[in-house]
Design an enzyme around this catalytic site. Structure first.
Site, PDB file in Angstrom:
ATOM      1  N   LEU A  31       0.837  -1.193   0.000  1.00 44.01           N
ATOM      2  CA  LEU A  31       0.000   0.000   0.000  1.00 44.01           C
ATOM      3  C   LEU A  31       0.876   1.249   0.000  1.00 44.01           C
ATOM      4  O   LEU A  31       1.759   1.388   0.829  1.00 44.01           O
ATOM      5  CB  LEU A  31      -0.895   0.026   1.242  1.00 44.01           C
ATOM      6  CG  LEU A  31      -1.880  -1.132   1.402  1.00 44.01           C
ATOM      7  CD1 LEU A  31      -2.566  -1.042   2.750  1.00 44.01           C
ATOM      8  CD2 LEU A  31      -2.897  -1.119   0.284  1.00 44.01           C
ATOM      9  N   ASP A  32       0.619   2.144  -0.950  1.00 42.53           N
ATOM     10  CA  ASP A  32       1.311   3.422  -0.903  1.00 42.53           C
ATOM     11  C   ASP A  32       0.464   4.399  -0.089  1.00 42.53           C
ATOM     12  O   ASP A  32      -0.635   4.060   0.357  1.00 42.53           O
ATOM     13  CB  ASP A  32       1.626   3.953  -2.304  1.00 42.53           C
ATOM     14  CG  ASP A  32       0.396   4.238  -3.140  1.00 42.53           C
ATOM     15  OD1 ASP A  32      -0.705   4.465  -2.577  1.00 42.53           O
ATOM     16  OD2 ASP A  32       0.523   4.258  -4.381  1.00 42.53           O
ATOM     17  N   SER A  33       0.955   5.603   0.102  1.00 36.87           N
ATOM     18  CA  SER A  33       0.249   6.556   0.971  1.00 36.87           C
ATOM     19  C   SER A  33      -1.146   6.883   0.430  1.00 36.87           C
ATOM     20  O   SER A  33      -2.080   7.065   1.207  1.00 36.87           O
ATOM     21  CB  SER A  33       1.067   7.827   1.169  1.00 36.87           C
ATOM     22  OG  SER A  33       1.367   8.414  -0.069  1.00 36.87           O
TER      23      SER A  33
END
Length: 74
Positions: A31-33
């Site tokens: 998961l990225d931001s």
């Protein structure tokens, strides 16, 4: 379904079949931001709560999110 189960189910949909537990690291799940913010916005709506930006950036494992929701819904 309790808070923990709802958060885990929501995450499982986002991470496409990866194993998710309370100890799962959000970055290790891929998961990225932006993914995290989108997911947290969905949870805010679902539980009728609001996360502060600082709070969102401090979440590292799934348990952090569950604990924050539990504290806000007491």
């Amino acid at each position: 379904m309790n808070i923990q189960e709802q958060v885990l189910e929501g995450l499982k949909k986002v991470v496409n079949g990866k194993e998710v537990s309370l100890e799962s690291n959000l970055k290790e799940l891929g998961l990225d931001s932006l993914d995290v913010v989108d997911m947290l916005m969905d949870l805010e709506e679902k539980f009728g709560i609001e996360f502060e930006n600082d709070e969102m950036m401090a979440f590292t494992v799934v348990k952090d999110i569950v604990s924050a929701i539990e504290n806000k819904t007491k």
